[in-house]
Motif scaffolding. Structure first.
Motif, PDB file in Angstrom:
ATOM      1  N   GLN A 224       0.765  -1.444  -0.040  1.00  0.00           N
ATOM      2  CA  GLN A 224       0.025   0.022  -0.149  1.00  0.00           C
ATOM      3  C   GLN A 224       0.893   1.041   0.022  1.00  0.00           C
ATOM      4  OE1 GLN A 224      -2.509   0.560   3.519  1.00  0.00           O
ATOM      5  NE2 GLN A 224      -3.204   2.614   2.900  1.00  0.00           N
ATOM      6  N   ALA A 225       1.898   1.380   0.979  1.00  0.00           N
ATOM      7  CA  ALA A 225       2.658   2.525   0.806  1.00  0.00           C
ATOM      8  C   ALA A 225       3.506   2.575  -0.248  1.00  0.00           C
ATOM      9  CB  ALA A 225       3.750   2.264   1.806  1.00  0.00           C
ATOM     10  N   GLU A 226       3.961   1.345  -1.158  1.00  0.00           N
ATOM     11  CA  GLU A 226       4.785   1.753  -2.175  1.00  0.00           C
ATOM     12  C   GLU A 226       3.675   2.022  -3.509  1.00  0.00           C
ATOM     13  OE1 GLU A 226       7.541  -1.000  -5.049  1.00  0.00           O
ATOM     14  OE2 GLU A 226       6.220  -1.865  -3.588  1.00  0.00           O
ATOM     15  N   LEU A 227       2.563   1.813  -3.583  1.00  0.00           N
ATOM     16  CA  LEU A 227       1.411   2.358  -4.220  1.00  0.00           C
ATOM     17  C   LEU A 227       1.493   3.815  -3.932  1.00  0.00           C
ATOM     18  CD1 LEU A 227      -0.694  -0.723  -4.687  1.00  0.00           C
ATOM     19  CD2 LEU A 227       0.575   0.029  -6.442  1.00  0.00           C
ATOM     20  N   MET A 228       1.197   4.065  -2.845  1.00  0.00           N
ATOM     21  CA  MET A 228       0.964   5.599  -2.354  1.00  0.00           C
ATOM     22  C   MET A 228       2.190   6.743  -2.823  1.00  0.00           C
ATOM     23  SD  MET A 228      -0.781   5.080   1.345  1.00  0.00           S
ATOM     24  CE  MET A 228      -0.873   6.762   1.665  1.00  0.00           C
ATOM     25  N   ILE A 229       3.327   6.122  -2.700  1.00  0.00           N
ATOM     26  CA  ILE A 229       4.671   6.647  -3.065  1.00  0.00           C
ATOM     27  C   ILE A 229       4.475   6.905  -4.702  1.00  0.00           C
ATOM     28  CG2 ILE A 229       7.248   6.697  -2.989  1.00  0.00           C
ATOM     29  CD1 ILE A 229       6.645   5.227  -0.367  1.00  0.00           C
ATOM     30  N   SER A 230       4.205   5.713  -5.325  1.00  0.00           N
ATOM     31  CA  SER A 230       4.355   5.954  -6.817  1.00  0.00           C
ATOM     32  C   SER A 230       3.207   6.936  -7.382  1.00  0.00           C
ATOM     33  CB  SER A 230       3.992   4.425  -7.352  1.00  0.00           C
ATOM     34  OG  SER A 230       5.080   3.571  -7.061  1.00  0.00           O
ATOM     35  N   ALA A 231       2.081   7.075  -6.661  1.00  0.00           N
ATOM     36  CA  ALA A 231       0.904   7.689  -6.977  1.00  0.00           C
ATOM     37  C   ALA A 231       1.400   9.170  -6.847  1.00  0.00           C
ATOM     38  CB  ALA A 231      -0.347   7.633  -6.403  1.00  0.00           C
ATOM     39  N   ALA A 232       2.356   9.586  -5.847  1.00  0.00           N
ATOM     40  CA  ALA A 232       2.784  10.817  -5.114  1.00  0.00           C
ATOM     41  C   ALA A 232       3.891  11.346  -6.132  1.00  0.00           C
ATOM     42  CB  ALA A 232       2.733  10.797  -3.770  1.00  0.00           C
ATOM     43  N   GLY A 233       4.254  10.499  -7.319  1.00  0.00           N
ATOM     44  CA  GLY A 233       5.489  11.014  -7.871  1.00  0.00           C
ATOM     45  C   GLY A 233       6.685  10.537  -7.155  1.00  0.00           C
ATOM     46  N   GLY A 234       6.872   9.558  -6.169  1.00  0.00           N
ATOM     47  CA  GLY A 234       7.971   9.318  -5.655  1.00  0.00           C
ATOM     48  C   GLY A 234       8.127   9.996  -4.170  1.00  0.00           C
ATOM     49  N   LEU A 235       7.326  10.956  -3.866  1.00  0.00           N
ATOM     50  CA  LEU A 235       7.396  11.520  -2.459  1.00  0.00           C
ATOM     51  C   LEU A 235       6.556  10.515  -1.197  1.00  0.00           C
ATOM     52  CD1 LEU A 235       7.828  14.109  -0.723  1.00  0.00           C
ATOM     53  CD2 LEU A 235       5.596  14.709  -1.285  1.00  0.00           C
ATOM     54  N   VAL A 236       7.415  10.616  -0.239  1.00  0.00           N
ATOM     55  CA  VAL A 236       6.846   9.829   0.856  1.00  0.00           C
ATOM     56  C   VAL A 236       5.916  10.732   1.703  1.00  0.00           C
ATOM     57  CG1 VAL A 236       7.149   8.207   2.774  1.00  0.00           C
ATOM     58  CG2 VAL A 236       8.821   8.423   0.984  1.00  0.00           C
ATOM     59  N   SER A 237       4.473  10.785   1.603  1.00  0.00           N
ATOM     60  CA  SER A 237       3.936  11.771   2.256  1.00  0.00           C
ATOM     61  C   SER A 237       3.701  11.259   3.644  1.00  0.00           C
ATOM     62  CB  SER A 237       2.372  11.718   1.463  1.00  0.00           C
ATOM     63  OG  SER A 237       1.771  10.459   1.775  1.00  0.00           O
ATOM     64  N   PRO A 238       3.075  12.310   4.605  1.00  0.00           N
ATOM     65  CA  PRO A 238       2.862  11.852   5.909  1.00  0.00           C
ATOM     66  C   PRO A 238       2.046  10.507   6.187  1.00  0.00           C
ATOM     67  CG  PRO A 238       2.685  14.207   5.839  1.00  0.00           C
ATOM     68  CD  PRO A 238       2.410  13.667   4.384  1.00  0.00           C
ATOM     69  N   GLU A 239       0.775  10.502   5.259  1.00  0.00           N
ATOM     70  CA  GLU A 239       0.126   9.246   5.325  1.00  0.00           C
ATOM     71  C   GLU A 239       0.853   7.882   4.816  1.00  0.00           C
ATOM     72  OE1 GLU A 239      -2.499  12.684   3.998  1.00  0.00           O
ATOM     73  OE2 GLU A 239      -0.431  12.163   3.650  1.00  0.00           O
ATOM     74  N   ALA A 240       1.701   8.136   3.658  1.00  0.00           N
ATOM     75  CA  ALA A 240       2.512   6.708   3.523  1.00  0.00           C
ATOM     76  C   ALA A 240       3.426   6.429   4.687  1.00  0.00           C
ATOM     77  CB  ALA A 240       3.308   7.237   2.275  1.00  0.00           C
ATOM     78  N   GLU A 241       3.995   7.493   5.341  1.00  0.00           N
ATOM     79  CA  GLU A 241       4.944   7.185   6.213  1.00  0.00           C
ATOM     80  C   GLU A 241       4.300   6.609   7.530  1.00  0.00           C
ATOM     81  OE1 GLU A 241       7.485   9.638   9.864  1.00  0.00           O
ATOM     82  OE2 GLU A 241       6.614  10.853   8.092  1.00  0.00           O
ATOM     83  N   ALA A 242       2.963   6.672   7.616  1.00  0.00           N
ATOM     84  CA  ALA A 242       2.262   6.139   8.671  1.00  0.00           C
ATOM     85  C   ALA A 242       2.159   4.661   8.382  1.00  0.00           C
ATOM     86  CB  ALA A 242       0.888   6.843   8.785  1.00  0.00           C
ATOM     87  N   VAL A 243       1.714   4.564   7.174  1.00  0.00           N
ATOM     88  CA  VAL A 243       1.608   3.016   6.773  1.00  0.00           C
ATOM     89  C   VAL A 243       2.883   2.287   6.646  1.00  0.00           C
ATOM     90  CG1 VAL A 243       0.919   1.634   4.819  1.00  0.00           C
ATOM     91  CG2 VAL A 243      -0.268   3.729   4.997  1.00  0.00           C
ATOM     92  N   LEU A 244       4.015   3.005   6.375  1.00  0.00           N
ATOM     93  CA  LEU A 244       5.236   2.222   6.585  1.00  0.00           C
ATOM     94  C   LEU A 244       5.555   1.782   7.949  1.00  0.00           C
ATOM     95  CD1 LEU A 244       7.580   4.240   4.066  1.00  0.00           C
ATOM     96  CD2 LEU A 244       6.616   1.902   3.840  1.00  0.00           C
ATOM     97  N   SER A 245       5.175   2.871   8.826  1.00  0.00           N
ATOM     98  CA  SER A 245       5.566   2.644  10.422  1.00  0.00           C
ATOM     99  C   SER A 245       4.573   1.535  10.708  1.00  0.00           C
ATOM    100  CB  SER A 245       4.928   3.784  11.240  1.00  0.00           C
ATOM    101  OG  SER A 245       5.929   5.079  10.818  1.00  0.00           O
TER     102      SER A 245
END
Length: 412
Positions: A224-245
């Motif tokens: 899920q985090a990887e797909l979110m980061i790909s959708a954001a153009g490679g940026l790790v957003s706060p929401e993606a960071e929470a999923v990674l945690s």
């Protein structure tokens, strides 16, 4: 205090260089030719006395040589006085060195005042940590990052296979009415990612995680985090960071989550924390892990930025890729070149069949591309390359591994 130390050090180094230049100039002044002749003649006189003492020449011969050499000494001495009288005094070495030191200081200082930042203070650790916190807090949200990426990047291409496009559209319609269908959401996430619709794929994968609840694995969350980061153009957003945690809470060894967490810290100016994630990940990863190619390219620079200037990257650990066993290799040694080529071709065909029916890692697809390049089958290699690029679309580490294999095979 910092400015005085800098300017004092610069001036000291300049004066030291000027002193070395002055010494070199002093040593470099060539003696007149007549003075050199005088030295030679003195050596000849000493040699005459040694020959006389050893009995090599008699007293008469020694007297004759002394007279001849003495005549030459007188002529050289007269020439030396004449040369000294004609010579014009040049600038002293110290003066030349001083002028050059002034020139270096003037030009260097002027360039620094023009292009440098003389008023810029040091950046202490507290300031850099505060700046990292500011960058981390100023990140756009996932929705904002997706909107920015959508505006900057071209839209995802439609599936080249009309039947696939029709099936995907039908799947979307079905899932709109059945959002709680777990298997349908998993299928939708994979297919949306396959065609490059990463935002839709991330939403579908988020539904997968929600439907699984406590049974959701670290791999589910990392995907899920990887797909979110790909959708954001490679940026790790706060929401993606929470999923990674959340993924790392379930499994601290999850490779995808560890790699993406390091990427997040690198984006907010903390290469030291990125290094803590990436160095152990590199050293414990299998050679065909999807993040190995990216770490191979980025980890040396991250180590330098983190202050680990002596870090030497070992080879990544893990199992070797499948290949011929020892018996097959021994048998190949006794084969004719034609038979050996046929055996290699059969192994490559077997690998291609397995990739087509069962899939495989990016490293295995890269291996197939390299093998076809060695066999000279560039058309088949190009076809496998195109298929691999489609399968791993959006996964930069995997695509880097495949691109490297394509270059080795002469396709790029």
């Amino acid at each position: 205090m910092g400015d005085w130390v800098f300017w004092g050090g610069a001036a000291g180094l300049t004066l030291a260089v000027a002193g070395l230049m002055a010494a070199a100039l002093a040593r470099g002044r060539a003696a007149p030719a007549a003075a050199q002749d005088l030295g030679v003649y003195r050596d000849q006189l000493r040699e005459v006395e040694r020959d006389l003492a050893r009995g090599l020449i008699g007293e008469d011969e020694a007297a004759r040589l002394r007279t001849e050499i003495g005549r030459r000494v007188l002529a050289a001495d007269a020439a030396l006085r004449a040369e000294t009288a004609r010579a014009e005094p040049g600038p002293a070495p110290a003066l030349v060195a001083g002028l050059m030191a002034a020139l270096v200081l003037g030009v260097g200082g002027g360039v620094y005042l023009w292009r440098g930042a003389p008023g810029q203070g040091d950046l202490p650790m507290a300031f850099r940590l505060a700046e990292s916190d500011r960058m981390r807090a100023a990140r756009p949200t996932q929705a904002e990052a997706e909107a920015q990426a959508a505006a900057a990047l071209p839209p995802a291409p439609a599936p080249t296979d009309p039947r696939h496009a029709e099936l995907l559209e039908r799947l979307r319609q079905v899932m709109a009415g059945r959002p709680d269908d777990l298997q349908g959401q998993e299928l939708l996430a994979r297919n949306e990612a396959l065609v490059g619709n990463f935002a839709a794929a991330a939403r579908a994968q988020a539904m997968v995680v929600r439907l699984k609840g406590a049974a959701a694995t670290a791999d589910d969350l990392a995907m899920q985090a990887e797909l979110m980061i790909s959708a954001a153009g490679g940026l790790v957003s706060p929401e993606a960071e929470a999923v990674l945690s959340a993924a790392l809470e379930k499994d601290r060894t999850n490779g995808t989550a560890r790699y993406l967490s390091g990427l997040m810290f690198l984006q907010v100016g903390r290469p030291d924390l990125a290094f803590r994630f990436w160095a152990p990940l590199w050293e414990s990863s299998a050679p065909d892990a999807p993040w190995v190619a990216a770490l191979r390219a980025q980890l040396p620079d991250v180590a330098w930025l983190a202050g680990q200037h002596r870090y030497q990257m070992p080879e990544p650990g893990g199992r070797a890729m499948p290949g011929p066993d020892a018996a097959a290799m021994a048998a190949a040694e006794d084969m004719t070149p034609e038979a050996r080529q046929q055996m290699i071709r059969g192994m490559v065909d077997g690998l291609l069949e397995r990739l087509a029916t069962q899939g495989g890692t990016a490293a295995e697809w890269a291996r197939a591309i390299r093998a076809l390049g060695v066999l000279g089958e560039t058309d088949r290699a190009r076809a496998i390359l195109a298929e691999a690029e489609g399968r791993f679309a959006g996964r930069e580490a995997d695509l880097g591994l495949i691109a490297a294999a394509a270059a080795e095979a002469g396709l790029k």
